[in-house]
Design a protein around this motif. Structure first.
Motif, short mmCIF file in Angstrom:
data_model
loop_
_atom_site.label_atom_id
_atom_site.label_comp_id
_atom_site.label_asym_id
_atom_site.label_seq_id
_atom_site.Cartn_x
_atom_site.Cartn_y
_atom_site.Cartn_z
N ILE A 69 -23.90 78.89 14.03
CA ILE A 69 -24.35 78.03 15.12
C ILE A 69 -25.65 77.37 14.70
O ILE A 69 -26.63 78.05 14.37
CB ILE A 69 -24.57 78.84 16.41
N LEU A 70 -25.67 76.05 14.69
CA LEU A 70 -26.86 75.29 14.34
C LEU A 70 -27.63 74.91 15.60
O LEU A 70 -27.05 74.76 16.67
CB LEU A 70 -26.49 74.02 13.58
N PRO A 71 -28.94 74.73 15.49
CA PRO A 71 -29.69 74.20 16.63
C PRO A 71 -29.12 72.85 17.04
O PRO A 71 -28.72 72.05 16.20
CB PRO A 71 -31.12 74.06 16.07
N GLY A 72 -29.06 72.62 18.33
CA GLY A 72 -28.49 71.36 18.80
C GLY A 72 -28.85 71.09 20.23
O GLY A 72 -29.48 71.92 20.91
N ARG A 102 -26.59 66.18 24.85
CA ARG A 102 -25.40 65.43 24.45
C ARG A 102 -24.42 65.43 25.62
O ARG A 102 -24.08 66.49 26.16
CB ARG A 102 -24.73 66.04 23.22
N LEU A 103 -23.95 64.26 25.99
CA LEU A 103 -22.99 64.10 27.09
C LEU A 103 -21.74 63.44 26.55
O LEU A 103 -21.80 62.36 25.96
CB LEU A 103 -23.60 63.25 28.19
N ASN A 247 -23.35 72.34 17.92
CA ASN A 247 -23.25 72.07 16.48
C ASN A 247 -22.89 73.35 15.72
O ASN A 247 -23.48 74.40 15.95
CB ASN A 247 -24.59 71.54 15.93
N TYR A 248 -21.94 73.23 14.79
CA TYR A 248 -21.58 74.31 13.89
C TYR A 248 -21.78 73.88 12.43
O TYR A 248 -21.65 72.69 12.11
CB TYR A 248 -20.10 74.69 14.03
N VAL A 295 -18.11 68.82 19.99
CA VAL A 295 -18.86 69.74 19.13
C VAL A 295 -18.83 69.17 17.71
O VAL A 295 -17.78 68.76 17.21
CB VAL A 295 -18.24 71.15 19.14
N MET A 296 -19.99 69.13 17.05
CA MET A 296 -20.09 68.58 15.71
C MET A 296 -20.02 69.69 14.66
O MET A 296 -20.73 70.69 14.76
CB MET A 296 -21.39 67.78 15.54
N TYR A 297 -19.16 69.48 13.66
CA TYR A 297 -18.99 70.43 12.56
C TYR A 297 -19.52 69.80 11.27
O TYR A 297 -19.02 68.76 10.83
CB TYR A 297 -17.50 70.76 12.35
#
Length: 401
Positions: A69-72, A102-103, A247-248, A295-297
């Protein structure tokens, strides 16, 4: 959103806020390209479709990875109800704290009673703090409403990846609400048309996010003052609420070697990569984001050629046979340099969608290093709206001609 996948519970181990999940390795399939297929991949246009008959299968070996899990930003999605059937209603309301947000907006004008009528679907933020809120857009993607859901999902991701946000800073008085996206205020949404937007912004006061449907002639902030009914969640669509992961980072456990043959990375399948959880404020219940849309990978894979071969990266619509809703797939990604330049690529690039086996989309081809050194592939991906999941990332050793 079109999401067809088999679900089962997956154990997730969390240590100090970092979650790791491992994908088990399936038996080696022994899949190999024919000379004609190898040539087709090498001569394909960037993002083009090639036919790989008797090659594509969901049972290809999986590459084991760690998922961090990344900061986001705080992450909100509005997709339940997907179809807003009530002419005047709030489809989502969530509170956010100062910081990045983020929406992801994915809603359709679904009004049929008393008739199919034109509507406005808009996103608003209200300053619930005690002093002036400063609002700045960091990234921005807004599509013209359309019934071509595949095109909207595909273009929406590409625009988000390309966006550099805005320099202007908007100010919002305590208790005041403004439209997050001025384009949504102007758009007229016909029956069955999708409104799709991805917004990433920063605020310095607590706020309240609302997604509502109203008449095209009524300004969003004015409608917000008079509309009181919030549509209950149905738990039948991708999801709605405030979610804990945005974010992952995906990191394979071992360096991939071409001599080991074909292998794939699969994320957003609801099994090895579970759906992120959150809270839906209206009901107070836990929410599940089925599909991990928005969700951003960030995927980073090390590889080396151990047999002189290059490496092709392809994808395909692996669930095309599952149901009537899985007949097409379209997406966008950011991919590192290989045979083609680094950057954003729409998939497929030569038509709107890919249908299914034997069609595969060529994302990139990576030549082997002359000295056999280790190389790194970087890719940014987010599950595409309107398409079935998962989106397999298949790595295929190829003979570079």
């Amino acid at each position: 959103m079109k999401k067809k996948f088999n679900r089962r519970t997956t154990t997730l181990v969390c240590i100090l806020g970092v979650c790791l999940s491992a994908c088990s390795v399936l038996p080696v399939s022994g899949q190999k390209l024919t000379p004609q297929q190898n040539s087709a991949i090498l001569t394909a246009k960037r993002g083009g479709i090639v036919e790989l008959k008797d090659f594509l299968t969901e049972k290809l070996p999986r590459i084991e990875y760690n998922k961090l899990i990344l900061p986001g930003p705080q992450f909100i999605i509005s997709d339940d109800p997907e179809y807003i059937r009530v002419p005047e209603a709030i489809a989502l309301r969530e509170n956010v704290q100062p910081g990045a947000v983020r929406l992801y907006l994915y809603n359709v004008n679904g009004v049929v009673e008393p008739a199919k009528i034109e509507r406005k679907i808009t996103a608003l933020i209200k300053n619930t703090g005690k002093t002036i809120m400063h609002f700045r857009m960091l990234k921005y993607s807004s599509q013209v409403p359309s019934s071509n859901y595949f095109q909207i999902g595909k273009q929406g991701l590409a625009d988000y990846f390309a966006s550099n946000g805005e320099e202007r800073i908007r100010t919002i008085e305590p208790g005041q609400a403004i439209a997050i996206d001025d384009k949504l205020e102007k758009n007229v949404v016909k029956y069955d048309e999708l409104v799709h937007g991805i917004y990433e912004f920063v605020i310095d006061q607590p706020g309240e996010i609302s997604i509502l449907q109203t008449a095209p002639s009524i300004a969003g902030p004015a409608a917000l003052k008079k509309i009181k009914n919030i549509i209950p969640t149905s738990h039948q669509n991708a999801g709605r609420g405030l979610f804990g992961v945005s974010n992952y980072q995906i990191v394979p456990k071992e360096t991939y070697e071409t001599g080991k043959g074909v292998a794939q990375i699969i994320v957003a399948d609801g099994e090895k990569d579970p759906w992120v959880a959150g809270i839906e404020s209206f009901s107070g219940e836990q929410a599940e984001l089925a599909g991990n849309y928005g969700v951003m990978y960030d995927i980073e894979m090390k590889w080396k050629s151990t047999d002189g071969k290059g490496l092709a990266l392809v994808t395909w619509n692996s669930r095309s046979a599952n149901s009537q809703w899985c007949g097409g797939m379209a997406t966008s990604m950011i991919i590192s340099k290989g045979k083609y330049s680094e950057g954003i690529i729409q998939l497929p690039s030569d038509r709107l969608i890919t249908k299914g086996d034997p069609e595969a989309i060529v994302i990139q081809v990576f030549p082997p290093a002359k000295n056999g050194e280790e190389q790194t592939i970087k890719l940014k991906y987010s599950p595409p709206g309107a398409s079935c999941l998962p989106t397999p990332l298949i790595f295929i050793p190829v003979d570079i001609e």
